[in-house]
Design an enzyme around this catalytic site. Structure first.
Site, PDB file in Angstrom:
ATOM      1  NE  ARG A 142      28.406  -1.198  -8.445  1.00  0.00           N
ATOM      2  CZ  ARG A 142      29.320  -0.280  -8.178  1.00  0.00           C
ATOM      3  NH1 ARG A 142      30.136  -0.470  -7.167  1.00  0.00           N
ATOM      4  NH2 ARG A 142      29.437   0.797  -8.899  1.00  0.00           N
TER       5      ARG A 142
ATOM      6  CG  ASN B 215      28.286   2.175 -13.282  1.00  0.00           C
ATOM      7  OD1 ASN B 215      27.299   2.886 -13.097  1.00  0.00           O
ATOM      8  ND2 ASN B 215      29.131   1.853 -12.316  1.00  0.00           N
ATOM      9  N   GLY B 216      26.859   4.510 -15.451  1.00  0.00           N
ATOM     10  CA  GLY B 216      26.965   5.969 -15.480  1.00  0.00           C
ATOM     11  C   GLY B 216      25.843   6.568 -16.311  1.00  0.00           C
TER      12      GLY B 216
ATOM     13  CE  LYS C 202      27.197   0.248   0.940  1.00  0.00           C
ATOM     14  NZ  LYS C 202      26.590   0.735   2.202  1.00  0.00           N
TER      15      LYS C 202
ATOM     16  CD  GLU D  11      22.257   7.126   9.370  1.00  0.00           C
ATOM     17  OE1 GLU D  11      22.023   8.050   8.583  1.00  0.00           O
ATOM     18  OE2 GLU D  11      22.630   5.996   9.011  1.00  0.00           O
TER      19      GLU D  11
ATOM     20  CD1 TRP E 197      19.351   0.699  -8.927  1.00  0.00           C
ATOM     21  CD2 TRP E 197      19.570   2.723  -9.852  1.00  0.00           C
ATOM     22  NE1 TRP E 197      18.707   1.606  -8.128  1.00  0.00           N
ATOM     23  CE2 TRP E 197      18.817   2.851  -8.670  1.00  0.00           C
ATOM     24  CE3 TRP E 197      19.833   3.859 -10.608  1.00  0.00           C
ATOM     25  CZ2 TRP E 197      18.335   4.062  -8.220  1.00  0.00           C
ATOM     26  CZ3 TRP E 197      19.345   5.086 -10.166  1.00  0.00           C
ATOM     27  CH2 TRP E 197      18.606   5.168  -8.978  1.00  0.00           C
TER      28      TRP E 197
ATOM     29  CB  CYS F 121      25.244   0.116 -13.283  1.00  0.00           C
ATOM     30  SG  CYS F 121      23.751   0.830 -13.964  1.00  0.00           S
TER      31      CYS F 121
ATOM     32  CE  LYS G 212      20.700   3.349   7.603  1.00  0.00           C
ATOM     33  NZ  LYS G 212      21.926   3.981   7.234  1.00  0.00           N
TER      34      LYS G 212
ATOM     35  CD  GLU H 123      18.970   3.494   3.835  1.00  0.00           C
ATOM     36  OE1 GLU H 123      19.339   3.596   2.657  1.00  0.00           O
ATOM     37  OE2 GLU H 123      19.719   3.747   4.781  1.00  0.00           O
TER      38      GLU H 123
ATOM     39  CG  HIS I 244       7.915  26.052  15.582  1.00  0.00           C
ATOM     40  ND1 HIS I 244       7.491  27.327  15.897  1.00  0.00           N
ATOM     41  CD2 HIS I 244       8.854  25.721  16.510  1.00  0.00           C
ATOM     42  CE1 HIS I 244       8.166  27.751  16.958  1.00  0.00           C
ATOM     43  NE2 HIS I 244       8.987  26.786  17.345  1.00  0.00           N
TER      44      HIS I 244
END
Ligand code: AGP
Length: 608
Positions: A27, A101-102, A603, A481, A75, A2, A485, A488, A504
């Site tokens: 964001r 926002n929140g 973000k 990582e 968002w 947001c 990457k 996403e 395993h």
């Protein structure tokens, strides 16, 4: 997650709001809207999808006259992405408009009560509760109404508010979600982040939790919850807007990948003085360092992955026990702290809700918290006892690259410094490690020169269904990582495994042609990982390997090999991640996806 922008001044507000919102697109959002107060009427226009839809509806803002307004990119949390659910939201007679926002955690409870009092809800959002609650408490004094609302709502919020009866004033508050105020000769601004207003001003105030802002074209006043006026310090933003723009690169992600040599240099160089590591910002004496008994690293996502790398490096160099936790787990697992535990919270944005909650929990338990943070003045930076800034500059792409690299660099500095102070390494090794640190930026730059080969390879595998990453030790942490990457931004299913874990379970997933990316940089683990690669190959898997120059024997096993320059075994993560970042980028590009703004991601994750 947001974005909020507000403007009151001498210019037309709507184009400024749209421009500001475009700088907050990184964001993450799925709808957008603006409210303009003009001729005693609050007019709201909202649209689902990209900001361009809103631009078209408003003629780039030109069709909405008025010099005061608030805007929002949403968002979705409560209710699907739709025009109705997008912000701003009105109260019942359209005399108040709110952007938020929140998350309002007790919204259902408040909604039930307001419904019983006759309020009707048009949307499924938690935000509409705030608009109606303001309506309920408003008796002509906005400050009073806002303060009452703040005592009733639970959760996190940054709010921008317009009152029709106060046509020259924007009100704003924050608790837990970021909000800044920008001031200039031609008007004043609120925004979720600096890039939104940097074109207009560099002079900003950082709003603290539970503070209220009242601003008109010429004046900004701050209040506490008791509606008493408070004074705040004005800060000047030192970086340029250019740093938050693409500068000729097709995407922010590629630009930020290419900024890594600089980011790592900026994190390291100022902290090496006369051949010694100087970490004054930590405010820890040598005795204090010797007294530490345990380090707990807490973070989310990629920042967590730097913590996993740091565990290997810190334990290896300092022999201090290190725990690494996902912040969302740490905060609920009732962690056990000992005396002299150093808690390190790592965050690019400094606003990640779980990381912030973990920091507060550590404080409640009486622990000292060190922040490794990129965004200056962010919540984590302000609440930590001490901060080592990563100084990577603004990072816009949702997929982090340069902030990740700068975080690693800061961890290396801590590890080498602690190792010397605690007597685990001698002066010679200390000097050699510092030399290696200084050379990292150039070595990263050298890998970036090989990007065409990686692009070619990525295009071959852009239609893969599953891709696996394996490694041992530090290489395992890099695999985590690399896999994140890739998934996403390419939406390809991907997992990372400690190479020794393959047999395993995960090896049953290997079919003819399945791509397995192995990271093999640790000399003492080389043969072990190669054995795991052979197991993959004999089941038909295709092997792409990242290894150190000189390890040519790996070509007997790997189908494709990317070489990285030699460095200390403790610092290889900073180099081996680079081909994996480029690989993810080029796969996403080949698939024609929105590299910088992947679906469903934000973000800055300011909600739990
Ligand atoms: C990384 O590419 C992600 N977008 C994400 O995992 C990120 O690292 C995580 O949300 C933590 O963010 P922070 O560093 O701002 O706290």
């Amino acid at each position: 997650m947001c974005g909020i922008v507000g403007y009151v001044g001498q210019k037309q507000a709507a184009p400024i709001l749209l421009d500001g919102l475009s700088k907050l697109e990184y964001r993450g959002y799925d709808s957008a809207g603006i409210a303009i107060l003009n001729e005693d009427e609050i007019r709201i226009v909202k649209a689902k999808g990209r900001l361009n839809v809103l631009r078209q509806l408003t003629g780039n803002g030109e069709n909405m006259p008025g010099t005061i307004g608030i805007g929002h990119t949403r968002w979705a949390t409560h209710g699907e992405p739709s025009v109705t659910n997008s912000h701003p939201h009105y109260n019942r007679n359209r005399s108040i408009a709110v952007v938020h926002n929140g998350i309002i955690e007790n919204y259902q409870q408040l909604k039930d009560r307001l419904t019983r009092k006759g309020y009707e809800f048009l949307s499924q959002t938690d935000t509409e509760v705030v608009a109606h609650l303001l309506d309920y408490y408003y008796k002509g004094n906005p400050l009073e109404a806002i303060a009452k609302v703040m005592t009733r709502v639970e959760g996190s919020y940054a709010l921008g508010i317009l009152f029709q009866e106060h046509p020259d004033t924007i009100y704003a508050v924050r608790k837990g979600s970021p909000l800044i105020v920008g001031v200039s000769e031609t008007g004043n601004y609120i925004a979720s982040d600096v890039p939104a207003i940097l074109k207009y001003t560099r002079d900003v105030y950082y709003i603290e939790n539970m503070e209220i802002v009242r601003m008109d074209a010429g004046q900004v006043t701050f209040f506490n919850l008791d509606q008493e006026e408070i004074t705040k310090e004005l800060h000047t933003v030192s970086w340029d807007l250019e740093a938050a723009e693409k500068g000729g690169y097709e995407h922010f992600m590629l630009k930020e990948i290419y900024e890594q040599p600089k980011a790592v240099r900026d994190a390291i160089s100022p902290r090496i003085k006369d051949g010694r590591i100087v970490l004054d910002e930590m405010n820890l004496s040598d005795d204090g360092i010797r007294e530490i008994r345990k380090i707990c690293i807490v973070a989310c996502g990629s920042a967590y992955h730097t913590g996993v790398t740091a565990k290997y490096v810190l334990e290896g160099l300092t022999r201090l026990p290190v725990e690494v936790d996902l912040a969302s787990e740490f905060r609920y697992r009732q962690p056990i702290m000992e005396d002299n535990t150093l808690v390190i919270v790592v965050s690019q944005s400094g606003e990640t809700a779980d990381s912030l909650a973990a920091l507060r929990l550590a404080h409640e338990m009486g622990e000292r918290v060190l922040g490794i943070v990129n965004v200056v003045g962010s919540s984590i930076a302000r609440e930590a006892d001490n901060v080592l800034y990563t100084w990577a500059g603004p990072e816009i792409s949702v997929a982090t690259t340069k902030a990740y690299s700068a975080q690693l660099a800061v961890f290396y500095l801590i590890a080498v410094h602690f190792a010397r102070v605690r007597g685990q390494i001698g002066e010679d090794e200390y000097g050699q490690l510092i030399e290696e640190l200084k050379q990292l930026p150039d070595k990263i730059a050298a890998i970036l020169g090989d990007r065409e080969r990686i692009q070619w390879f990525a295009s071959k595998f852009s239609s893969a269904r599953d891709i696996f990453f394996i490694g041992r030790g530090v290489d395992y942490s890099v695999s985590l990582e690399g896999s994140l990457k890739l998934k996403e931004i390419s939406y390809i299913h991907s997992e990372a495994y400690a190479a020794g874990e393959l047999k395993h379970g995960p090896i049953s997933l290997i079919e003819k042609g399945t791509l397995v990316v192995s990271v093999v940089t640790q000399p003492e683990l080389f043969d072990k990982t190669v054995s795991n690669m052979v197991e993959v190959k004999s089941r038909g898997g295709y092997l792409m390997t990242v290894t150190t120059i000189g390890n040519y024997s790996i070509e007997d096993t790997a189908n494709t090999t990317m070489y990285i320059p030699k460095t200390s075994r403790w610092f290889t993560a900073s180099l081996s991640i680079v081909p994996l970042q480029l690989f993810a980028y080029y796969v996403s590009l080949a698939k024609g996806l929105d590299v910088d703004k992947p679906r469903n991601l934000a973000k800055s994750v300011t909600v739990e």
